[in-house]
Write a protein that holds these residues in place. Structure first.
Motif, PDB file in Angstrom:
ATOM      1  N   GLY B 232     -67.233 121.562   5.767  1.00 37.33           N
ATOM      2  CA  GLY B 232     -68.502 121.201   5.576  1.00 37.33           C
ATOM      3  C   GLY B 232     -69.154 119.809   5.866  1.00 37.33           C
ATOM      4  N   ARG B 233     -68.185 118.639   5.941  1.00 36.95           N
ATOM      5  CA  ARG B 233     -68.310 117.453   5.981  1.00 36.95           C
ATOM      6  C   ARG B 233     -67.823 116.830   7.528  1.00 36.95           C
ATOM      7  NH1 ARG B 233     -66.851 116.810   0.580  1.00 36.95           N
ATOM      8  NH2 ARG B 233     -68.579 116.889  -0.668  1.00 36.95           N
ATOM      9  N   ILE B 234     -68.553 115.982   7.871  1.00 35.67           N
ATOM     10  CA  ILE B 234     -67.825 115.181   9.173  1.00 35.67           C
ATOM     11  C   ILE B 234     -66.993 113.962   8.478  1.00 35.67           C
ATOM     12  CG2 ILE B 234     -68.063 113.694  11.133  1.00 35.67           C
ATOM     13  CD1 ILE B 234     -70.635 114.911  11.882  1.00 35.67           C
ATOM     14  N   VAL B 235     -65.536 114.251   8.805  1.00 34.70           N
ATOM     15  CA  VAL B 235     -64.743 113.242   8.449  1.00 34.70           C
ATOM     16  C   VAL B 235     -64.395 112.047   9.295  1.00 34.70           C
ATOM     17  CG1 VAL B 235     -63.600 114.851   6.806  1.00 34.70           C
ATOM     18  CG2 VAL B 235     -62.831 114.555   9.054  1.00 34.70           C
ATOM     19  N   GLU B 236     -64.532 112.293  10.598  1.00 37.23           N
ATOM     20  CA  GLU B 236     -64.559 111.242  11.509  1.00 37.23           C
ATOM     21  C   GLU B 236     -65.225 111.394  12.859  1.00 37.23           C
ATOM     22  OE1 GLU B 236     -60.437 110.128  12.121  1.00 37.23           O
ATOM     23  OE2 GLU B 236     -60.837 108.367  13.447  1.00 37.23           O
ATOM     24  N   THR B 237     -65.799 110.212  13.395  1.00 35.06           N
ATOM     25  CA  THR B 237     -66.650 110.358  14.174  1.00 35.06           C
ATOM     26  C   THR B 237     -66.617 109.076  15.239  1.00 35.06           C
ATOM     27  OG1 THR B 237     -68.885 110.681  15.188  1.00 35.06           O
ATOM     28  CG2 THR B 237     -68.646 109.636  13.203  1.00 35.06           C
ATOM     29  N   GLY B 238     -66.734 109.176  16.348  1.00 37.29           N
ATOM     30  CA  GLY B 238     -66.503 107.993  17.506  1.00 37.29           C
ATOM     31  C   GLY B 238     -66.297 108.478  18.925  1.00 37.29           C
ATOM     32  N   PRO B 239     -66.414 107.478  19.671  1.00 40.85           N
ATOM     33  CA  PRO B 239     -66.325 107.608  21.080  1.00 40.85           C
ATOM     34  C   PRO B 239     -64.799 108.335  21.266  1.00 40.85           C
ATOM     35  CG  PRO B 239     -66.861 105.382  20.851  1.00 40.85           C
ATOM     36  CD  PRO B 239     -66.777 105.825  19.384  1.00 40.85           C
ATOM     37  N   ILE B 240     -64.850 109.286  22.241  1.00 41.48           N
ATOM     38  CA  ILE B 240     -63.669 110.108  22.430  1.00 41.48           C
ATOM     39  C   ILE B 240     -62.503 109.397  22.655  1.00 41.48           C
ATOM     40  CG2 ILE B 240     -64.342 110.528  25.186  1.00 41.48           C
ATOM     41  CD1 ILE B 240     -62.924 113.435  22.500  1.00 41.48           C
ATOM     42  N   ALA B 241     -62.317 108.458  23.364  1.00 43.72           N
ATOM     43  CA  ALA B 241     -61.271 107.575  23.704  1.00 43.72           C
ATOM     44  C   ALA B 241     -60.585 107.243  22.328  1.00 43.72           C
ATOM     45  CB  ALA B 241     -61.511 106.608  24.822  1.00 43.72           C
ATOM     46  N   ASP B 242     -61.459 106.512  21.716  1.00 44.11           N
ATOM     47  CA  ASP B 242     -61.064 105.876  20.340  1.00 44.11           C
ATOM     48  C   ASP B 242     -60.553 106.862  19.556  1.00 44.11           C
ATOM     49  OD1 ASP B 242     -62.066 103.883  21.601  1.00 44.11           O
ATOM     50  OD2 ASP B 242     -63.817 103.456  20.139  1.00 44.11           O
ATOM     51  N   VAL B 243     -61.246 107.914  19.221  1.00 44.28           N
ATOM     52  CA  VAL B 243     -60.484 108.761  18.320  1.00 44.28           C
ATOM     53  C   VAL B 243     -59.256 109.680  18.640  1.00 44.28           C
ATOM     54  CG1 VAL B 243     -61.445 110.809  17.190  1.00 44.28           C
ATOM     55  CG2 VAL B 243     -62.770 109.499  17.340  1.00 44.28           C
ATOM     56  N   ILE B 244     -59.213 109.866  20.066  1.00 47.81           N
ATOM     57  CA  ILE B 244     -57.986 110.510  20.525  1.00 47.81           C
ATOM     58  C   ILE B 244     -56.972 109.564  20.490  1.00 47.81           C
ATOM     59  CG2 ILE B 244     -56.985 111.617  22.341  1.00 47.81           C
ATOM     60  CD1 ILE B 244     -58.861 113.422  21.582  1.00 47.81           C
ATOM     61  N   GLN B 245     -57.102 107.947  20.729  1.00 40.76           N
ATOM     62  CA  GLN B 245     -56.059 107.162  20.890  1.00 40.76           C
ATOM     63  C   GLN B 245     -55.583 106.592  19.365  1.00 40.76           C
ATOM     64  OE1 GLN B 245     -57.088 104.653  24.049  1.00 40.76           O
ATOM     65  NE2 GLN B 245     -57.016 106.777  25.499  1.00 40.76           N
ATOM     66  N   ALA B 246     -56.677 106.676  18.736  1.00 38.07           N
ATOM     67  CA  ALA B 246     -56.354 105.781  17.288  1.00 38.07           C
ATOM     68  C   ALA B 246     -57.123 106.558  16.321  1.00 38.07           C
ATOM     69  CB  ALA B 246     -56.785 104.583  17.305  1.00 38.07           C
ATOM     70  N   PRO B 247     -56.581 107.973  15.952  1.00 43.77           N
ATOM     71  CA  PRO B 247     -57.379 108.567  14.903  1.00 43.77           C
ATOM     72  C   PRO B 247     -56.950 108.005  13.352  1.00 43.77           C
ATOM     73  CG  PRO B 247     -55.386 109.675  15.629  1.00 43.77           C
ATOM     74  CD  PRO B 247     -55.578 108.638  16.509  1.00 43.77           C
ATOM     75  N   ARG B 248     -57.999 107.593  12.849  1.00 47.28           N
ATOM     76  CA  ARG B 248     -57.877 107.102  11.882  1.00 47.28           C
ATOM     77  C   ARG B 248     -57.876 107.955  10.243  1.00 47.28           C
ATOM     78  NH1 ARG B 248     -59.236 101.625  12.851  1.00 47.28           N
ATOM     79  NH2 ARG B 248     -58.063 101.135  10.834  1.00 47.28           N
ATOM     80  N   HIS B 249     -58.494 109.233  10.366  1.00 45.20           N
ATOM     81  CA  HIS B 249     -58.317 110.052   9.097  1.00 45.20           C
ATOM     82  C   HIS B 249     -57.292 110.779   9.223  1.00 45.20           C
ATOM     83  CE1 HIS B 249     -59.717 113.127   6.324  1.00 45.20           C
ATOM     84  NE2 HIS B 249     -60.639 112.290   6.067  1.00 45.20           N
ATOM     85  N   PRO B 250     -56.462 111.027   8.228  1.00 48.24           N
ATOM     86  CA  PRO B 250     -55.239 112.027   8.324  1.00 48.24           C
ATOM     87  C   PRO B 250     -55.426 113.135   8.720  1.00 48.24           C
ATOM     88  CG  PRO B 250     -55.575 110.675   6.017  1.00 48.24           C
ATOM     89  CD  PRO B 250     -57.109 110.500   6.965  1.00 48.24           C
ATOM     90  N   TYR B 251     -56.781 113.695   8.812  1.00 54.54           N
ATOM     91  CA  TYR B 251     -56.877 115.097   9.104  1.00 54.54           C
ATOM     92  C   TYR B 251     -57.090 115.096  10.654  1.00 54.54           C
ATOM     93  CZ  TYR B 251     -59.063 119.507  10.136  1.00 54.54           C
ATOM     94  OH  TYR B 251     -59.488 120.786  10.715  1.00 54.54           O
TER      95      TYR B 251
END
Lengths: 325, 327
Positions: B232-251
């Motif tokens: 029910g919550r957003i745990v991580e958000t960002g530009p697609i390339a950033d999130v895919i290449q460097a995910p910060r949230h363990p989930y």
């Protein structure tokens, strides 16, 4: 489509033939009409003559062969009691029953579908609960008792409506109908309500169950997401889907209402086929009972055929399946 | 800075059940600019579909929007009346659903279902509505649209039905399309075609897209930005390339690690331990902590999600360049 109809007609013919055998055998088993028909004072010679005249001295299979032979020619025998052709006797009573049955079904559909829709769309509302409780009553109260209560309330106490009979009739297509005159219509109301009560409850429950199921489907949400009005969503998207089971059951019920409106006809002294059947059974008037039963079977077969056709209009998936076969 | 087309602020959608209140969507916020494609990613039950339906007020009872705002072009749709919503549904915001077998009414012809969608918003004649419907079918790559109009849904394959649904969504050239896992039920090849076509159509018409899915691979091929939802919550958000290449949230990292890949042939697929928590009984603080290898006492308090750029709700995020090396 033509192939579909032809195939259904063949099936129907088989059903009617099988029913003829059953009816004839059954009626053969229930008793000897001679005991009822001939006065106790008659002597052996008279008795034997009467038996021979009615063909009752022949073995069963011979009687059946004769019966089939004349039945194919449209002659279902002569009433032992009334001395007129049995088929004519039953057919003469048919319009009264048909009229009553159609009036009852009309009531059941016109009230039942909107009420069922409402109860299905708002299952937790007060109105929804009242509708469902009412339908339980409609199911469980015995028809004859409801009929007598209706007469008690509206005919005896309030005096608004007549208690029995068909009232004044008018002719249409050479047949007498009650609903064409004011008086006849007044006579029709109470028996129609009485006969409709059970069907109404059935339609409400079917419509409600269907609505509750269909309303949760994605296509209803998609219809809303298109910006359609609630009237369009309910009146077209939901209604057309719930009509499929409703039409199926209604078709069967229409047959049973016509064939077995015996109780209501007796309570309201409605001169229909049901009343005739009861009298004929009591008098062991074999040809009339046979004619009645065969006519009923024919009716069911025709109604089922019509239901299948309506069904295919409602559901395109069935239409194409039937067309290809 | 220009106003975003859609701004969801602290959206809360709750379902009252016998067992208690289920907070299916619990404080979701995001922005969507004109022409932008945002992927909303999460497992089943993470609240991503309910988020999409909440935007158009299409959540069925017992669900209701308990709080927050949905600003569409500056207008709050949460407080808007049903009549106002109806004017927006299908015209300015369209929706595509997950299962194409279920989104078209089985007893109505495609023509009926398309023409009614045109007539719901435009006062045009039947012939004109029919012409528009036919053109829309042609646009989504349906051959001989004239004949196909008369057909019923069961005469189409799953992929074709989804094209019809997309054609209906495009009828009024909406500003925004909410797509709820529209390719999940389709074959991979059809999925790729439809993804490509939707992307092209949106680019051509400047339509923004909220693409709800559980499939990160789809989002990475399609979206400009991504928001990952959990419980029910957003745990991580960002530009697609950033999130895919460097995910910060363990989930998010767990999700990415559990996507099969050619580059890691022979290595057992990693999965996230444990199960999605029951939404009735969420742990205090970070909902992911029972399944997280990095959780400690700090996780009993839910971290806030910062406003801009690549953001995450985690006290112990992964390093920006560590993906694939450790953990």
């Amino acid at each position: 489509m033509i192939v579909f109809i032809l195939r259904r007609l063949t099936q129907s013919a088989v059903v009617i033939a099988a029913m003829a055998v059953l009816v004839f055998t059954g009626i053969f088993a229930i008793g000897n009409p001679i005991d009822v028909l001939i006065s106790p004072e008659a002597d052996e010679v008279e008795r034997a003559a009467a038996i021979a005249r009615l063909g009752l001295d022949q073995p069963m299979h011979v009687q059946f062969a004769r019966f089939v032979e004349s039945a194919v020619g449209g002659d279902l025998g002569t009433s032992f009691v009334h001395g007129v052709p049995a088929l004519g006797l039953v057919l003469q009573r048919f319009p009264a029953t048909l009229e009553l049955a159609l009036a009852a079904m009309l009531l059941a559909v016109l009230l039942g579908i909107p009420l069922g829709l409402w109860a299905g769309l708002k299952p937790d509302s007060v109105a929804g609960r009242v509708i469902m409780t009412g339908s339980i009553l409609g199911f469980s109260l015995p028809t004859f008792w409801v009929g007598m209560m209706l007469i008690m309330a509206f005919a005896v106490q309030l005096g608004w409506l007549p208690a029995g009979g068909r009232g004044q009739t008018a002719s249409l297509f050479g047949v007498q109908w009650s609903f064409l005159t004011r008086d006849g219509l007044a006579h029709l109301i109470l028996p129609a309500i009485n006969l409709a009560t059970f069907k109404l409850s059935l339609v409400i429950r079917l419509a409600r169950a269907g609505t509750r199921e269909v309303a949760l489907q994605d296509y209803v949400k998609f219809a809303r997401a298109k910006g359609l009005s609630p009237a369009r969503v309910v009146g077209v998207h939901i209604l057309k889907n719930i009509m499929i089971p409703v039409v199926t059951v209604l078709g069967l019920e229409l047959g049973s209402v016509i064939a077995f409106s015996v109780v209501t006809e007796s309570v309201f002294a409605w001169p229909g086929m049901g009343k005739l059947l009861i009298e004929s059974i009591l008098q062991l008037d074999r040809p009339v009972v046979v004619a009645y039963l065969l006519l009923t079977v024919l009716l069911f077969v025709v109604i089922n055929l019509v239901v299948d056709l309506i069904y295919s209009m409602l559901d395109p998936r069935i239409r194409l399946g039937g067309g290809r076969a | 800075m220009t106003q975003p087309l859609l701004r969801v602020e602290n959206l809360q959608t709750h379902f009252a059940t016998r067992a208690g209140t289920v907070k299916a969507v619990d404080g979701v916020s995001f922005d969507l600019r004109r022409g932008e494609i945002l992927g909303l990613v999460g497992e089943s039950g993470s609240g991503k579909s309910v988020t999409g339906q909440s935007i158009l007020g299409l959540v069925d009872p017992p669900g209701r929007i308990a709080g927050g705002r949905v600003l569409f072009d500056g207008e709050d749709l949460v407080t808007a009346g049903e009549k106002r919503l109806r004017a927006i549904r299908g015209r300015r915001i369209a929706m595509i659903f997950q299962d194409p077998m279920m989104t078209l009414n089985p007893v109505l012809s495609v023509e009926t279902q398309m023409v009614e969608a045109v007539l719901a918003h435009d006062k045009v004649g039947r012939a004109e509505a029919r012409r528009r419907s036919r053109d829309a079918l042609g646009r989504v790559g349906i051959a001989s649209p004239e004949e196909r109009l008369a057909a019923y849904p069961h005469q189409f394959s799953g992929g074709m039905r989804q094209r019809v649904a997309i054609a209906i969504a495009l009828l009024h050239s909406p500003d925004l399309i909410l797509a709820d896992e529209p390719t999940t039920a389709l074959d991979v090849t059809i999925q790729a075609q439809i993804l490509f076509e939707v992307q092209t159509l949106c680019r051509d018409t400047g339509t923004a897209l909220l693409w709800v899915t559980h499939d990160l691979a789809v989002v990475s091929a399609l979206a400009d930005r991504v928001a990952v939802m959990y419980a029910g919550r957003i745990v991580e958000t960002g530009p697609i390339a950033d999130v895919i290449q460097a995910p910060r949230h363990p989930y998010t990292r767990g999700l990415l690690d559990s996507v099969p890949s050619r580059n890691r042939r022979g290595v057992p697929l990693r999965s996230i331990p444990g199960m999605t928590p029951s939404v009735l009984d969420l742990p205090k603080g970070c909902a992911f902590q029972p399944r997280c290898g990095r959780a400690d006492a700090a996780c009993a308090v839910m971290p806030e999600l910062p406003e801009n750029g690549h953001a995450w709700r985690c006290w112990h995020p992964h390093d920006a360049d560590a993906r694939g090396a450790a953990a």
